[in-house]
Design a protein around this motif. Sequence first.
Motif, PDB file in Angstrom:
ATOM      1  N   SER A  39     -10.627  -5.803  -0.005  1.00  0.00           N
ATOM      2  CA  SER A  39     -10.293  -5.169   1.269  1.00  0.00           C
ATOM      3  C   SER A  39      -9.369  -3.980   1.004  1.00  0.00           C
ATOM      4  CB  SER A  39      -9.633  -6.172   2.225  1.00  0.00           C
ATOM      5  OG  SER A  39      -8.399  -6.607   1.715  1.00  0.00           O
ATOM      6  N   ASP A  40      -9.292  -3.076   1.962  1.00  0.00           N
ATOM      7  CA  ASP A  40      -8.468  -1.870   1.829  1.00  0.00           C
ATOM      8  C   ASP A  40      -6.995  -2.255   1.907  1.00  0.00           C
ATOM      9  OD1 ASP A  40      -7.408   0.656   1.807  1.00  0.00           O
ATOM     10  OD2 ASP A  40      -8.105   1.184   3.822  1.00  0.00           O
ATOM     11  N   LEU A  41      -6.208  -1.869   0.890  1.00  0.00           N
ATOM     12  CA  LEU A  41      -4.785  -2.168   0.870  1.00  0.00           C
ATOM     13  C   LEU A  41      -3.974  -1.166   1.682  1.00  0.00           C
ATOM     14  CD1 LEU A  41      -4.232  -3.287  -2.839  1.00  0.00           C
ATOM     15  CD2 LEU A  41      -4.463  -4.701  -0.797  1.00  0.00           C
ATOM     16  N   ASP A  42      -4.572  -0.068   2.102  1.00  0.00           N
ATOM     17  CA  ASP A  42      -3.917   0.938   2.938  1.00  0.00           C
ATOM     18  C   ASP A  42      -2.572   1.357   2.349  1.00  0.00           C
ATOM     19  OD1 ASP A  42      -3.770   2.682   5.103  1.00  0.00           O
ATOM     20  OD2 ASP A  42      -2.678   1.229   6.324  1.00  0.00           O
ATOM     21  N   LEU A  43      -2.601   1.787   1.077  1.00  0.00           N
ATOM     22  CA  LEU A  43      -1.386   2.213   0.374  1.00  0.00           C
ATOM     23  C   LEU A  43      -1.328   3.729   0.291  1.00  0.00           C
ATOM     24  CD1 LEU A  43      -1.534  -0.240  -2.676  1.00  0.00           C
ATOM     25  CD2 LEU A  43      -0.140  -0.478  -0.623  1.00  0.00           C
ATOM     26  N   ASP A  44      -0.127   4.279   0.355  1.00  0.00           N
ATOM     27  CA  ASP A  44       0.073   5.701   0.098  1.00  0.00           C
ATOM     28  C   ASP A  44       0.452   5.805  -1.378  1.00  0.00           C
ATOM     29  OD1 ASP A  44       0.667   8.354  -0.056  1.00  0.00           O
ATOM     30  OD2 ASP A  44       2.169   8.335   1.559  1.00  0.00           O
ATOM     31  N   GLU A  45      -0.534   6.183  -2.193  1.00  0.00           N
ATOM     32  CA  GLU A  45      -0.324   6.209  -3.641  1.00  0.00           C
ATOM     33  C   GLU A  45       0.842   7.101  -4.051  1.00  0.00           C
ATOM     34  OE1 GLU A  45      -3.954   6.460  -6.035  1.00  0.00           O
ATOM     35  OE2 GLU A  45      -5.082   6.022  -4.199  1.00  0.00           O
ATOM     36  N   CYS A  57      -8.216  -4.132  -2.812  1.00  0.00           N
ATOM     37  CA  CYS A  57      -7.641  -5.336  -3.403  1.00  0.00           C
ATOM     38  C   CYS A  57      -8.548  -5.807  -4.529  1.00  0.00           C
ATOM     39  CB  CYS A  57      -7.513  -6.428  -2.339  1.00  0.00           C
ATOM     40  SG  CYS A  57      -7.023  -8.033  -2.998  1.00  0.00           S
ATOM     41  N   MET A 109      -8.196   5.666  -1.182  1.00  0.00           N
ATOM     42  CA  MET A 109      -8.230   4.301  -0.700  1.00  0.00           C
ATOM     43  C   MET A 109      -8.131   3.350  -1.902  1.00  0.00           C
ATOM     44  SD  MET A 109     -10.947   2.312   1.762  1.00  0.00           S
ATOM     45  CE  MET A 109     -12.430   2.819   0.947  1.00  0.00           C
ATOM     46  N   CYS A 142      -1.697  -7.989  -0.461  1.00  0.00           N
ATOM     47  CA  CYS A 142      -2.899  -7.785   0.325  1.00  0.00           C
ATOM     48  C   CYS A 142      -2.734  -8.518   1.655  1.00  0.00           C
ATOM     49  CB  CYS A 142      -4.112  -8.324  -0.428  1.00  0.00           C
ATOM     50  SG  CYS A 142      -5.644  -8.233   0.540  1.00  0.00           S
ATOM     51  N   GLU A 177      -5.025  -9.279   3.685  1.00  0.00           N
ATOM     52  CA  GLU A 177      -6.176 -10.132   3.953  1.00  0.00           C
ATOM     53  C   GLU A 177      -6.115 -11.461   3.205  1.00  0.00           C
ATOM     54  OE1 GLU A 177      -8.735  -9.694   6.158  1.00  0.00           O
ATOM     55  OE2 GLU A 177      -7.533  -7.998   6.845  1.00  0.00           O
TER      56      GLU A 177
END
Length: 68
Positions: free
Chosen positions: A9-15, A4, A1, A26, A28
Motif C-alpha cells: 500500500s502507499d506509505l504517503d511519505l515525503d522522501e 510498503c 510514491m 504502514c 494499512e
Amino acid sequence: MVLCPDCESDLDLDEGDLDEGDVVDCPECGAEFEVVSIGPLELTKIDGGEEGEDDDDHHEGDADDEDE
C-alpha cells in the motif's frame, strides 16, 4: 510514491523529509520500517519480535551447566 514492502500500500511519505535512521510505519498493515538509505530510498523491516528475544533468554537461564 513509496510502497510498503509488506502489503504494497502507499506509505504517503515525503522522501525529502526523511533521513537515514528514521522509522516509518504502514497505516494499512502496521509494519514498521527503518530508513537505511535515502538515495535511493531503502527501507528495512523492524522486527517486533521482542517475545522471541525473551524466549532466547529463558533458554540461557535454563542451562544446568551454570549450577556445576
